[in-house]
Write a protein that holds these residues in place. Structure first.
Motif, short mmCIF file in Angstrom:
data_model
loop_
_atom_site.label_atom_id
_atom_site.label_comp_id
_atom_site.label_asym_id
_atom_site.label_seq_id
_atom_site.Cartn_x
_atom_site.Cartn_y
_atom_site.Cartn_z
N ASP A 48 36.79 51.93 46.21
CA ASP A 48 36.03 52.75 47.51
C ASP A 48 36.63 52.24 48.74
OD1 ASP A 48 33.35 52.43 49.56
OD2 ASP A 48 33.27 54.01 47.85
N GLN A 49 36.67 53.39 49.59
CA GLN A 49 37.40 53.09 50.85
C GLN A 49 36.41 51.91 51.59
OE1 GLN A 49 37.28 55.78 54.43
NE2 GLN A 49 39.32 56.21 53.68
N ALA A 50 35.26 51.84 51.56
CA ALA A 50 34.55 51.04 52.27
C ALA A 50 34.91 49.65 51.57
CB ALA A 50 33.17 51.29 51.86
N TYR A 51 35.39 49.28 50.60
CA TYR A 51 35.74 47.99 49.95
C TYR A 51 37.04 47.54 50.70
CZ TYR A 51 36.32 44.62 46.12
OH TYR A 51 36.49 43.43 45.42
N TYR A 52 38.08 48.49 50.57
CA TYR A 52 39.19 47.69 50.84
C TYR A 52 39.42 47.90 52.48
CZ TYR A 52 41.13 52.79 51.19
OH TYR A 52 41.44 53.97 51.34
N LYS A 53 38.42 48.30 53.07
CA LYS A 53 38.44 48.33 54.64
C LYS A 53 37.74 47.15 55.18
CE LYS A 53 39.59 53.13 56.04
NZ LYS A 53 40.86 52.75 56.74
N SER A 54 37.00 46.41 54.12
CA SER A 54 36.18 45.10 54.64
C SER A 54 37.08 44.08 54.38
CB SER A 54 34.84 45.22 53.70
OG SER A 54 35.24 45.04 52.31
N GLU A 58 42.43 45.53 53.79
CA GLU A 58 43.59 46.62 53.98
C GLU A 58 44.69 46.33 54.92
OE1 GLU A 58 43.65 51.27 55.29
OE2 GLU A 58 42.25 49.99 56.38
N ARG A 59 44.34 45.40 56.00
CA ARG A 59 45.53 44.98 56.97
C ARG A 59 46.36 43.94 56.04
NH1 ARG A 59 46.36 40.23 59.68
NH2 ARG A 59 44.25 39.59 59.23
N LEU A 60 45.59 42.86 55.29
CA LEU A 60 46.56 42.01 54.65
C LEU A 60 47.27 42.36 53.67
CD1 LEU A 60 43.89 38.88 54.72
CD2 LEU A 60 45.86 39.02 56.23
N PHE A 61 46.84 43.22 52.76
CA PHE A 61 47.42 43.74 51.75
C PHE A 61 48.49 44.49 52.11
CE2 PHE A 61 44.86 43.21 47.60
CZ PHE A 61 44.27 41.80 48.04
N ARG A 65 52.52 44.70 51.20
CA ARG A 65 52.76 45.82 50.46
C ARG A 65 51.81 45.91 49.02
NH1 ARG A 65 58.53 47.22 48.54
NH2 ARG A 65 57.54 49.13 48.13
N PHE A 66 50.85 45.44 49.25
CA PHE A 66 49.65 45.27 48.22
C PHE A 66 48.92 46.29 48.38
CE2 PHE A 66 49.68 41.34 45.51
CZ PHE A 66 50.78 40.95 45.43
N ASP A 67 49.10 47.08 49.38
CA ASP A 67 48.08 48.41 49.47
C ASP A 67 48.23 49.41 48.24
OD1 ASP A 67 50.71 48.67 50.81
OD2 ASP A 67 50.28 50.67 51.49
N CYS A 68 49.10 49.41 47.53
CA CYS A 68 49.48 50.00 46.43
C CYS A 68 48.53 49.73 45.46
CB CYS A 68 50.97 49.77 45.74
SG CYS A 68 51.23 48.14 45.20
N SER A 192 36.27 31.69 48.44
CA SER A 192 35.33 32.16 49.40
C SER A 192 34.74 33.49 48.83
CB SER A 192 35.97 32.14 50.85
OG SER A 192 36.89 33.07 50.89
N PRO A 193 33.58 34.07 49.29
CA PRO A 193 33.31 35.43 49.23
C PRO A 193 34.25 36.43 49.54
CG PRO A 193 31.61 33.95 50.03
CD PRO A 193 32.45 33.16 50.19
N ASP A 194 34.72 36.31 50.52
CA ASP A 194 35.77 37.33 50.84
C ASP A 194 37.23 37.32 50.11
OD1 ASP A 194 34.25 37.87 52.93
OD2 ASP A 194 35.57 37.10 54.74
N MET A 195 37.45 36.27 49.61
CA MET A 195 38.71 35.92 48.93
C MET A 195 38.35 36.17 47.41
SD MET A 195 41.56 32.99 48.62
CE MET A 195 41.64 33.00 50.59
N LYS A 196 37.08 36.34 47.04
CA LYS A 196 36.54 36.79 45.76
C LYS A 196 36.73 38.39 45.56
CE LYS A 196 35.04 36.07 41.69
NZ LYS A 196 35.07 37.46 41.06
N GLN A 197 36.60 39.01 46.71
CA GLN A 197 36.93 40.47 46.73
C GLN A 197 38.49 40.71 46.42
OE1 GLN A 197 34.90 41.77 50.49
NE2 GLN A 197 33.82 43.49 48.85
N TRP A 198 39.13 39.88 47.02
CA TRP A 198 40.75 40.00 46.87
C TRP A 198 41.15 39.87 45.53
CZ3 TRP A 198 42.72 36.72 51.55
CH2 TRP A 198 42.02 37.03 52.60
N GLU A 199 40.66 38.88 45.06
CA GLU A 199 40.82 38.53 43.62
C GLU A 199 40.46 39.46 42.61
OE1 GLU A 199 39.33 37.23 39.64
OE2 GLU A 199 38.08 37.28 41.31
N GLU A 200 39.35 40.05 42.79
CA GLU A 200 38.82 41.10 41.95
C GLU A 200 39.98 42.37 41.90
OE1 GLU A 200 35.10 41.78 43.37
OE2 GLU A 200 34.00 40.30 42.16
N LEU A 201 40.07 42.72 43.29
CA LEU A 201 40.83 43.86 43.49
C LEU A 201 42.42 43.45 42.66
CD1 LEU A 201 41.46 46.49 44.60
CD2 LEU A 201 42.08 45.58 46.92
#
Length: 262
Positions: A48-54, A58-61, A65-68, A192-201
């Motif tokens: 979901d776009q809202a997920y990776y824009k939070s 989006e910026r860090l990935f 080049r992890f935006d793939c 952290s809660p934010d990094m947990k989202q990165w880990e899941e993705l």
């Protein structure tokens, strides 16, 4: 002669010959294929776009080049994946470079790791290492110390410090036994809660969905480190060393086979 599948994926289920119906085929193989040959690996489930824009995802990935990982949106027929990876081989030349060889429609093809990454649109240079282990110390033991994939890896202390991990428990029960965790064994709840989202993705699109999701594999911790440190990570190397999407396991990562198979 079937139509070109590269522009007609949606109809492949109807005109690709059914393996399960080949005369004389083993009942075991027929049963295995029958469950997957009438469906796609991906049929609409995207990030979901809202997920990776939070949370700066989006910026860090995108920086490494992890935006793939959040742009996967291609339906893939499992039959193609099985046919492709049943005969793919990985070789190393005298200089240490990796090559991926396979056959499509009776034509033998060999790709360099860079070509493999370019076709799949994934990073093919940067930090390169692979291990199946949990302990961060395994990264050092698994790294290549010479050759084209020699990498100056961060230390376990570097990874823990940059990820700002906070030890939440020392003891953990494994197979009914209490085991004391080492500082290099990271639990997902320590993120952290934010990094947990990165880990899941990353986990859902690079690693299998099975296994123990309560702890952080060393390679996944290293990938998170690269995201935070804005260090390039060689995802093509990881896929090839790990076996890539070689197995149908209900994982997101099988869709990486798409550009090669269609």
């Amino acid at each position: 002669m079937p139509r070109a599948t590269s522009t007609d994926i949606s109809l492949t289920k109807s005109y690709i010959p059914k393996v399960s119906k080949i005369p004389g085929i083993s009942p075991t193989i027929a049963k295995f294929y029958k469950s997957i040959e009438n469906r796609n690996i991906h049929e609409g489930r995207v990030v979901d776009q809202a997920y990776y824009k939070s949370n700066n995802i989006e910026r860090l990935f995108t920086n490494i080049r992890f935006d793939c990982l959040f742009k996967i949106n291609e339906p893939i027929v499992p039959r193609f994946i099985l046919d492709f990876y049943s005969q793919v081989t990985v070789q190393t030349d005298e200089y240490g470079y990796l090559f991926i060889s396979f056959m499509i429609q009776h034509e033998f093809i060999t790709l360099t790791l860079a070509q493999f990454g370019q076709i799949l649109k994934i990073p093919y240079n940067g930090q390169a290492v692979f291990t199946n282990e949990w302990d961060l110390a395994s990264l050092e033991y698994s790294q290549e110390t010479e050759g084209p994939y020699s990498t100056d890896l961060p230390t376990p202390d570097d990874i823990r410090r940059l990820l700002e991990l906070e030890r939440v428990m020392v003891d953990r029960t494994i197979k009914s036994q209490t085991v004391t965790l080492t500082p290099n064994q990271i639990l997902t709840k320590e993120l952290s809660p934010d990094m947990k989202q990165w880990e899941e993705l990353i986990r859902e699109n690079v690693f299998g969905l099975g296994g123990h999701r309560d702890h952080l594999p060393a390679c996944l911790a290293h990938m998170l480190y690269c995201v935070v440190a804005e260090e390039q990570y060689n995802l093509a190397y990881f896929f090839v060393k790990e076996g890539g999407p070689l197995k149908i396991k209900g994982t997101g990562r099988v869709s990486w086979a798409a550009p090669l198979i269609i």
